[in-house]
Design an enzyme around this catalytic site. Structure first.
Site, PDB file in Angstrom:
ATOM      1  N   SER A  24       4.302   1.033  -3.429  1.00 21.40           N
ATOM      2  CA  SER A  24       4.031   1.402  -2.036  1.00 21.40           C
ATOM      3  C   SER A  24       2.693   0.830  -1.586  1.00 21.40           C
ATOM      4  CB  SER A  24       4.045   2.927  -1.870  1.00 21.40           C
ATOM      5  OG  SER A  24       2.942   3.549  -2.513  1.00 21.40           O
ATOM      6  N   LYS A  25       1.685   0.894  -2.436  1.00 21.83           N
ATOM      7  CA  LYS A  25       0.365   0.389  -2.064  1.00 21.83           C
ATOM      8  C   LYS A  25       0.353  -1.138  -1.990  1.00 21.83           C
ATOM      9  CE  LYS A  25      -1.740   4.321  -1.613  1.00 21.83           C
ATOM     10  NZ  LYS A  25      -2.302   4.754  -0.318  1.00 21.83           N
ATOM     11  N   TYR A  33       4.141   4.559  -6.720  1.00 16.26           N
ATOM     12  CA  TYR A  33       2.838   4.545  -6.031  1.00 16.26           C
ATOM     13  C   TYR A  33       2.313   3.117  -5.923  1.00 16.26           C
ATOM     14  CZ  TYR A  33      -2.137   5.344  -5.154  1.00 16.26           C
ATOM     15  OH  TYR A  33      -3.405   5.308  -4.620  1.00 16.26           O
ATOM     16  N   SER A  63      -5.293   0.847  -2.009  1.00 19.55           N
ATOM     17  CA  SER A  63      -5.742   1.190  -3.362  1.00 19.55           C
ATOM     18  C   SER A  63      -5.899  -0.100  -4.154  1.00 19.55           C
ATOM     19  CB  SER A  63      -4.686   2.073  -4.048  1.00 19.55           C
ATOM     20  OG  SER A  63      -4.941   2.214  -5.433  1.00 19.55           O
ATOM     21  N   ASN A  81      -5.068   6.893   6.331  1.00 16.44           N
ATOM     22  CA  ASN A  81      -5.631   7.446   5.100  1.00 16.44           C
ATOM     23  C   ASN A  81      -4.688   8.421   4.419  1.00 16.44           C
ATOM     24  OD1 ASN A  81      -7.879   7.739   3.259  1.00 16.44           O
ATOM     25  ND2 ASN A  81      -8.157   9.787   4.103  1.00 16.44           N
TER      26      ASN A  81
END
Length: 224
Positions: free
Chosen positions: A131-132, A128, A115, A57
């Protein structure tokens, strides 16, 4: 961690004990510091026994929302080292530990909180999103590696959710939600994600692995 983070961690520990946790330990560290991952796993095992659930998380947003033409390699690396590199190598250490277990008492699972940005592009925070998106593939790969050991692996994808990460853009999302962006008509909350994670860790989804859970209030459902 600063004093505020440490205080928040102490409050969380107290809350978990009040809810019935027989023992709680906390380990402070930087997820991108991959050299310490094995040390953390050993501390957990020594204090609590074999690990049967890992929930990835920890993560961070873009350092600055801006045109991708302005993104620097250093800013890219900082986000990738936490969200992707740190998450994968900690998962690697826990996988090895789980596969070494001779006696399995509790249901086991690995849950990665990624995400909706796995699929939904935001051009002002490309590091971001990238990476997700990579975490989505990581879930598939880990699921295949652990399938024979009956360890299910899940990809939990929150949508617009209240957190420290979304606080700076809260007013923007309040407006978008009021205008109908999220079909359910509200923000996601930490409790929503926690309840899903608890269900996935329960062993009731043992025949599902590599599975994606879209926890976004219907945001990503294609519609006319």
């Amino acid at each position: 961690m600063d004093k505020a983070d440490t205080s928040q961690l102490a409050l969380l520990e107290a809350e978990l004990i009040a809810e019935g946790a027989p023992q709680v330990i906390s380990i402070q560290g930087d997820l991108s510091d991959t050299e310490r991952h094995q040390e953390w796993v050993q501390k957990i095992v020594q204090a609590l026994g074999p690990i049967h659930c890992l929930i990835n998380n920890a993560g961070m947003g873009a350092l600055r929302r801006a045109d991708m033409l302005e993104l620097s390699p250093d800013a890219f690396d900082i986000v990738m080292n936490v969200n992707l590199k740190g998450t994968f190598f900690l998962t690697q250490k826990v996988m090895a530990h789980m596969l070494e277990q001779k006696e399995v008492i509790h249901p086991r699972a690995i849950i990665t909180v990624s995400s909706i940005s796995v699929d939904v592009a935001s051009i002002e925070r490309v590091e971001y999103c990238m990476s997700k998106s990579a975490l989505g593939m990581m879930t598939k790969l880990v699921a295949l590696r652990l399938a024979a050991a009956n360890i299910p692996v899940f990809d939990l994808r929150p949508g617009i959710t209240h957190s420290g990460m979304t606080k700076p853009v809260e007013s923007r999302y309040d407006k978008l939600i009021a205008e109908g962006l999220v079909p359910i008509g509200r923000w996601g909350e930490g409790e929503d994600m926690a309840n899903i994670a608890l269900s996935l860790a329960s062993g009731n989804f043992a025949f599902a692995t590599g599975t994606v859970i879209q926890a976004d209030g219907g945001l990503t459902i294609p519609s006319l």
